[in-house]
Design a protein around this motif. Structure first.
Motif: not given
Lengths: 311, 311
Positions: A207-211
């Motif tokens: 639901t998310g790829v971050i940093d």
């Protein structure tokens, strides 16, 4: 893992007034990332992350990161895009620091991924690489192969404080990589730090790829090698889980097949990935007081991965 | 201001399964409180704070705190109640620590309260005191008047490291308070730490009173004195704002009028409040490395308040 800069409720309210997000309902400093100060902000118009960029992120790099996130979001990837203010700007100044108001993404980072979760993470990485084939901006890798020897030299003989013989082992690995590091593989913008911490999931769905603050132009398949070293081992690096490693690569190849040359180079790329995190963790270990509130990450967890890849 | 204990997504999911709150959507460690580890948890059934009690909160005190919060919530006060799990228990064990899943309250802590906000905070304190008139449980004050002399003795001559002459000033104040501390005033359970940090507001409305971990049985009007010392001065203690101080007391008296004896004793109670925070901050200052990530709070900010009250 701390909030370095305090933002008062009054400043937060004034910031939100520059955006079309309604009024402030709640703001909590969150212990996320080691680079920046982050707040989880709730407004009448939604939930957001407010990031204040501290000294470890160069303000001159922000246009690259923001363009990268916009590019990935437009390709349908679940990445945290910075909202534009009413005047169109994405970078504001809060408490004297550059700051962005960023979309909130649901999901949690798993500590013990299943093969299905590793497959999904690999597929997300492959989808990112697909989306970035035609991304035009570049950013040098400050922690790339050419920098590892200098980083090892800065640690010097102190590496043996961490474990006797470590300095010699690192020197030998640098020599091996100097000979075996692949040349001519395709380069592209990569994430470069896709640890499980940086992937938000709900069940088996990403639901998310971050940093993205290590994102840079580098050998593209090295990104998969970094991800492999980050996901397919127990935290201490002692145990390799082939089901996880294979699912990760299969997921990646479901979206972005590796070339024969990339496959052949993959073991050397993995050794380079393990060495990179061994060296940066060693440097942090040697330069962080043992009683600091920041958790020191064990460099030897990546020496064990290195020895696995070297076998 | 840190997350001391890491709770994995897997543990978090297993914890939520004990409650009727749906499934986990998000969890962020938040930098709130100096006593505990806190996560802002979002589930399909709502938002919550997960608090893990670290060593500074005695597990044996939890039944007191939970009963206090339930009592105040039943009286209509906006306090963060601990949810009961399906089996009726409020205290769970997470990552080896006692832990509670707590209602999330909207609102932000103001840094520069207006008189209207101070009036609302005073009224909230008065309403709490009204609700607690018939609360039966008791908890001793570990930082009450009888403990100040011992705390000063533990700091000893090191007080002069903070400011030359401070040890003598503290000794003189202890002697003054020994003579002038009021006797016979009504005692009750009080919050004992109602700084602006611990009051959540939206505009001029109190939406939450939080952090009851200093709540104890004490001279009731001392709670208003603590609140007065916390709200009515600039952060450095140099400037008293009479409009804030008067609004706070007026708000309090709108819900819980002070007796003539309490009014007469109020200046002495304020001196005691200023000394209590001077001493605990001095102790922390002398025992916290200057480079620690925990922000040291300036003890002299409460010496300045003390001198104001002593004038």
């Amino acid at each position: 893992m701390a909030v370095y800069t305090h933002v008062s409720a009054e400043e937060m309210g004034a910031l939100l007034a520059r955006f079309d997000v309604g009024t402030l309902l709640s703001a909590k400093g969150i212990a996320e990332g080691v680079e920046n100060s982050n707040y989880l902000v709730e407004a009448t118009g939604g939930r957001f992350i407010l990031t204040l960029y501290e000294k470890r992120v160069d303000e001159a790099d922000l246009p690259f990161f923001l363009a990268l996130l916009d590019h990935l979001a437009e390709a349908g990837l679940p990445v945290p895009r910075a909202l534009p203010a009413r005047d169109g700007t994405q970078v504001q100044r809060v408490a004297g620091r550059p700051a962005c108001l960023i979309e909130f993404l649901s999901g949690v980072s798993v500590s013990h991924p299943t093969p299905a979760q590793a497959h999904a993470a690999g597929a997300a990485l492959g989808a990112m690489h697909t989306a970035l084939r035609h991304f035009q901006l570049e950013r040098p890798n400050a922690l790339g192969p050419v920098d590892w020897r200098a980083l090892a030299a800065r640690c010097g003989a102190d590496l043996d404080i961490i474990q006797p013989g470590l300095a010699a082992r690192v020197a030998a690995e640098l020599d091996w990589l100097a000979v075996h590091w692949p040349v001519g593989l395709p380069r592209a913008v990569i994430h470069a730090d896709l640890f499980p911490d940086n992937v938000l999931m709900l069940d088996d769905r990403v639901t998310g790829v971050i940093d993205f603050y290590f994102a840079c132009t580098e050998v593209r398949a090295w990104d998969l090698a970094v991800t492999h070293s980050a996901w397919a081992f127990s935290a201490d690096g002692a145990d390799y889980d082939p089901a996880i490693g294979e699912a990760l690569v299969a997921g990646y190849e479901s979206r972005f097949p590796l070339s024969a040359a990339e496959k052949a180079a993959f073991p050397a790329l993995c050794r380079g990935a393990a060495l990179r995190f061994l060296l940066t963790r060693a440097w942090d270990w040697l330069n962080t007081p043992a009683d600091a509130l920041v958790t020191r990450k064990d460099p030897l967890a990546f020496l064990r991965r290195l020895e696995f890849y070297a076998r």
